[in-house]
Design a protein around this motif. Sequence first.
Motif, PDB file in Angstrom:
ATOM      1  N   ARG A 157       0.883  -1.100   0.017  1.00  0.00           N
ATOM      2  CA  ARG A 157      -0.091  -0.013  -0.012  1.00  0.00           C
ATOM      3  C   ARG A 157       1.156   1.146  -0.091  1.00  0.00           C
ATOM      4  O   ARG A 157       0.570   2.414  -0.779  1.00  0.00           O
ATOM      5  CB  ARG A 157      -1.062   0.214   1.081  1.00  0.00           C
ATOM      6  CG  ARG A 157      -2.225  -0.808   1.121  1.00  0.00           C
ATOM      7  CD  ARG A 157      -3.220  -0.595   2.032  1.00  0.00           C
ATOM      8  NE  ARG A 157      -3.784  -1.593   2.433  1.00  0.00           N
ATOM      9  CZ  ARG A 157      -4.170  -2.219   3.439  1.00  0.00           C
ATOM     10  NH1 ARG A 157      -3.733  -1.751   4.756  1.00  0.00           N
ATOM     11  NH2 ARG A 157      -4.848  -3.410   3.628  1.00  0.00           N
ATOM     12  N   THR A 158       1.952   1.001   0.859  1.00  0.00           N
ATOM     13  CA  THR A 158       2.869   2.335   0.794  1.00  0.00           C
ATOM     14  C   THR A 158       3.671   2.511  -0.464  1.00  0.00           C
ATOM     15  O   THR A 158       3.457   3.597  -1.037  1.00  0.00           O
ATOM     16  CB  THR A 158       3.834   2.114   2.076  1.00  0.00           C
ATOM     17  OG1 THR A 158       3.160   1.807   3.454  1.00  0.00           O
ATOM     18  CG2 THR A 158       4.761   3.123   2.287  1.00  0.00           C
ATOM     19  N   VAL A 159       4.011   1.350  -0.959  1.00  0.00           N
ATOM     20  CA  VAL A 159       4.645   1.640  -2.319  1.00  0.00           C
ATOM     21  C   VAL A 159       3.721   1.816  -3.379  1.00  0.00           C
ATOM     22  O   VAL A 159       3.973   2.599  -4.272  1.00  0.00           O
ATOM     23  CB  VAL A 159       5.236  -0.052  -2.607  1.00  0.00           C
ATOM     24  CG1 VAL A 159       5.980   0.129  -3.920  1.00  0.00           C
ATOM     25  CG2 VAL A 159       6.424  -0.100  -1.771  1.00  0.00           C
ATOM     26  N   THR A 160       2.474   1.403  -3.336  1.00  0.00           N
ATOM     27  CA  THR A 160       1.326   1.608  -4.458  1.00  0.00           C
ATOM     28  C   THR A 160       0.916   3.008  -4.226  1.00  0.00           C
ATOM     29  O   THR A 160       0.848   3.953  -5.249  1.00  0.00           O
ATOM     30  CB  THR A 160      -0.005   0.843  -4.244  1.00  0.00           C
ATOM     31  OG1 THR A 160       0.548  -0.465  -4.102  1.00  0.00           O
ATOM     32  CG2 THR A 160      -1.055   0.977  -5.134  1.00  0.00           C
ATOM     33  N   GLY A 161       1.094   3.554  -2.822  1.00  0.00           N
ATOM     34  CA  GLY A 161       0.506   5.106  -2.857  1.00  0.00           C
ATOM     35  C   GLY A 161       1.854   5.725  -3.191  1.00  0.00           C
ATOM     36  O   GLY A 161       1.759   7.046  -4.171  1.00  0.00           O
ATOM     37  N   GLU A 162       3.047   5.591  -3.015  1.00  0.00           N
ATOM     38  CA  GLU A 162       4.159   6.343  -3.477  1.00  0.00           C
ATOM     39  C   GLU A 162       4.255   6.302  -4.950  1.00  0.00           C
ATOM     40  O   GLU A 162       4.399   7.235  -5.765  1.00  0.00           O
ATOM     41  CB  GLU A 162       5.357   5.581  -2.964  1.00  0.00           C
ATOM     42  CG  GLU A 162       5.549   6.171  -1.546  1.00  0.00           C
ATOM     43  CD  GLU A 162       7.081   5.222  -0.884  1.00  0.00           C
ATOM     44  OE1 GLU A 162       7.870   4.587  -1.641  1.00  0.00           O
ATOM     45  OE2 GLU A 162       7.048   5.389   0.413  1.00  0.00           O
ATOM     46  N   MET A 163       3.759   5.034  -5.693  1.00  0.00           N
ATOM     47  CA  MET A 163       3.811   4.720  -6.993  1.00  0.00           C
ATOM     48  C   MET A 163       2.865   5.702  -7.661  1.00  0.00           C
ATOM     49  O   MET A 163       2.919   6.380  -8.505  1.00  0.00           O
ATOM     50  CB  MET A 163       3.638   3.563  -7.459  1.00  0.00           C
ATOM     51  CG  MET A 163       4.928   2.566  -7.301  1.00  0.00           C
ATOM     52  SD  MET A 163       4.845   1.103  -7.807  1.00  0.00           S
ATOM     53  CE  MET A 163       4.250   0.861  -9.505  1.00  0.00           C
ATOM     54  N   GLU A 164       1.697   5.635  -7.057  1.00  0.00           N
ATOM     55  CA  GLU A 164       0.526   6.600  -7.502  1.00  0.00           C
ATOM     56  C   GLU A 164       1.008   8.186  -7.541  1.00  0.00           C
ATOM     57  O   GLU A 164       0.534   8.774  -8.305  1.00  0.00           O
ATOM     58  CB  GLU A 164      -0.842   6.365  -6.952  1.00  0.00           C
ATOM     59  CG  GLU A 164      -1.313   5.074  -7.312  1.00  0.00           C
ATOM     60  CD  GLU A 164      -2.685   4.780  -6.477  1.00  0.00           C
ATOM     61  OE1 GLU A 164      -3.058   5.445  -5.616  1.00  0.00           O
ATOM     62  OE2 GLU A 164      -3.305   3.617  -6.601  1.00  0.00           O
ATOM     63  N   ALA A 165       1.637   8.282  -6.250  1.00  0.00           N
ATOM     64  CA  ALA A 165       1.985  10.033  -6.039  1.00  0.00           C
ATOM     65  C   ALA A 165       3.139  10.102  -7.265  1.00  0.00           C
ATOM     66  O   ALA A 165       2.921  11.180  -7.668  1.00  0.00           O
ATOM     67  CB  ALA A 165       2.780  10.012  -4.684  1.00  0.00           C
ATOM     68  N   THR A 166       3.881   9.136  -7.428  1.00  0.00           N
ATOM     69  CA  THR A 166       4.992   9.440  -8.357  1.00  0.00           C
ATOM     70  C   THR A 166       4.282   9.390  -9.891  1.00  0.00           C
ATOM     71  O   THR A 166       4.639  10.375 -10.686  1.00  0.00           O
ATOM     72  CB  THR A 166       6.109   8.393  -8.201  1.00  0.00           C
ATOM     73  OG1 THR A 166       6.466   8.257  -7.183  1.00  0.00           O
ATOM     74  CG2 THR A 166       7.079   8.571  -9.238  1.00  0.00           C
ATOM     75  N   LEU A 167       3.492   8.491 -10.078  1.00  0.00           N
ATOM     76  CA  LEU A 167       2.647   8.716 -11.351  1.00  0.00           C
ATOM     77  C   LEU A 167       1.843   9.962 -11.519  1.00  0.00           C
ATOM     78  O   LEU A 167       1.900  10.521 -12.576  1.00  0.00           O
ATOM     79  CB  LEU A 167       1.756   7.438 -11.358  1.00  0.00           C
ATOM     80  CG  LEU A 167       2.581   6.199 -11.813  1.00  0.00           C
ATOM     81  CD1 LEU A 167       1.286   5.024 -11.720  1.00  0.00           C
ATOM     82  CD2 LEU A 167       3.083   6.330 -13.263  1.00  0.00           C
ATOM     83  N   ASN A 168       1.501  10.454 -10.564  1.00  0.00           N
ATOM     84  CA  ASN A 168       0.509  11.563 -10.652  1.00  0.00           C
ATOM     85  C   ASN A 168       1.473  12.863 -10.846  1.00  0.00           C
ATOM     86  O   ASN A 168       1.154  13.882 -11.349  1.00  0.00           O
ATOM     87  CB  ASN A 168      -0.288  11.817  -9.098  1.00  0.00           C
ATOM     88  CG  ASN A 168      -1.700  11.179  -9.149  1.00  0.00           C
ATOM     89  OD1 ASN A 168      -1.912  10.569 -10.189  1.00  0.00           O
ATOM     90  ND2 ASN A 168      -1.956  10.745  -8.120  1.00  0.00           N
ATOM     91  N   ASP A 169       2.628  12.721  -9.959  1.00  0.00           N
ATOM     92  CA  ASP A 169       3.470  13.608 -10.230  1.00  0.00           C
ATOM     93  C   ASP A 169       4.220  13.767 -11.656  1.00  0.00           C
ATOM     94  O   ASP A 169       4.217  14.776 -12.240  1.00  0.00           O
ATOM     95  CB  ASP A 169       4.898  13.512  -9.485  1.00  0.00           C
ATOM     96  CG  ASP A 169       4.638  13.815  -7.732  1.00  0.00           C
ATOM     97  OD1 ASP A 169       3.508  14.682  -7.587  1.00  0.00           O
ATOM     98  OD2 ASP A 169       5.317  13.539  -6.964  1.00  0.00           O
ATOM     99  N   ILE A 170       4.291  12.504 -12.311  1.00  0.00           N
ATOM    100  CA  ILE A 170       4.803  12.493 -13.613  1.00  0.00           C
ATOM    101  C   ILE A 170       3.627  12.666 -14.427  1.00  0.00           C
ATOM    102  O   ILE A 170       3.863  13.658 -15.721  1.00  0.00           O
ATOM    103  CB  ILE A 170       5.217  11.073 -13.872  1.00  0.00           C
ATOM    104  CG1 ILE A 170       6.455  10.666 -13.066  1.00  0.00           C
ATOM    105  CG2 ILE A 170       5.588  10.996 -15.441  1.00  0.00           C
ATOM    106  CD1 ILE A 170       6.886   9.244 -13.302  1.00  0.00           C
ATOM    107  N   ALA A 171       2.493  12.521 -14.371  1.00  0.00           N
ATOM    108  CA  ALA A 171       1.489  13.086 -15.177  1.00  0.00           C
ATOM    109  C   ALA A 171       1.384  14.639 -15.123  1.00  0.00           C
ATOM    110  O   ALA A 171       0.876  15.026 -15.832  1.00  0.00           O
ATOM    111  CB  ALA A 171       0.077  12.190 -14.791  1.00  0.00           C
ATOM    112  N   ASN A 172       1.373  15.283 -14.028  1.00  0.00           N
ATOM    113  CA  ASN A 172       0.984  16.557 -13.772  1.00  0.00           C
ATOM    114  C   ASN A 172       2.220  17.244 -14.384  1.00  0.00           C
ATOM    115  O   ASN A 172       2.244  18.395 -14.627  1.00  0.00           O
ATOM    116  CB  ASN A 172       1.153  16.737 -12.363  1.00  0.00           C
ATOM    117  CG  ASN A 172      -0.305  16.260 -11.856  1.00  0.00           C
ATOM    118  OD1 ASN A 172      -1.328  16.326 -12.665  1.00  0.00           O
ATOM    119  ND2 ASN A 172      -0.699  16.312 -10.519  1.00  0.00           N
ATOM    120  N   CYS A 173       3.543  16.683 -14.411  1.00  0.00           N
ATOM    121  CA  CYS A 173       4.478  17.563 -14.879  1.00  0.00           C
ATOM    122  C   CYS A 173       4.302  17.776 -16.415  1.00  0.00           C
ATOM    123  O   CYS A 173       4.199  17.961 -17.250  1.00  0.00           O
ATOM    124  CB  CYS A 173       5.813  16.688 -14.921  1.00  0.00           C
ATOM    125  SG  CYS A 173       6.683  16.413 -13.260  1.00  0.00           S
TER     126      CYS A 173
END
Length: 173
Positions: A157-173
């Motif tokens: 969950r933690t890794v998934t949360g981090e991956m989602e945050a990273t994917l959101n950061d990548i998608a927002n960038c």
Amino acid sequence: MFCLCTLHFWCVLSGKRALENRFYVEDERIEELQRELIQYKTLTDEADKKYEEVSRRVQMVEADLAKAEERAEESESKIVELEEELKVVGNNLKGLEVSEEKAIQREDSYEQQIRDLTARLKDAETRAEFAERTVQKLQKEVDRLEDDLGCEREKVRTVTGEMEATLNDIANC
């Protein structure tokens, strides 16, 4: 003739004396026979009394004999009954002895079954204890694995949360 008469007189006189002697002897014999007759009558009376006594005793003995024979017959029939009863009791005893032997054999068989079942019970108890220990170990292992799984899920969950945050950061960038 005088001689003849005298001779005849002496002959008659001597015949008379002979007859008187004979009469006297016969008279004594009659008296003796009468005494003997009295003795014999006395003996006969005593013999008759003894005969009557013996006859009475014989009748009593015959009556006692009849009673004794009757009792003997009753006793013999009782003996026959008792012998038959003894045979029945003997047969029953033989039957009981056979039953006892069978019961002893069954008892021995039951004792052997009890020993076998006791051994099987001990074996089953030993296996059950081993199985319980194994179940406890497995339960501890399951609990540990569930805890590890919970931790790993949390990590995922933690890794998934981090991956989602990273994917959101990548998608927002």
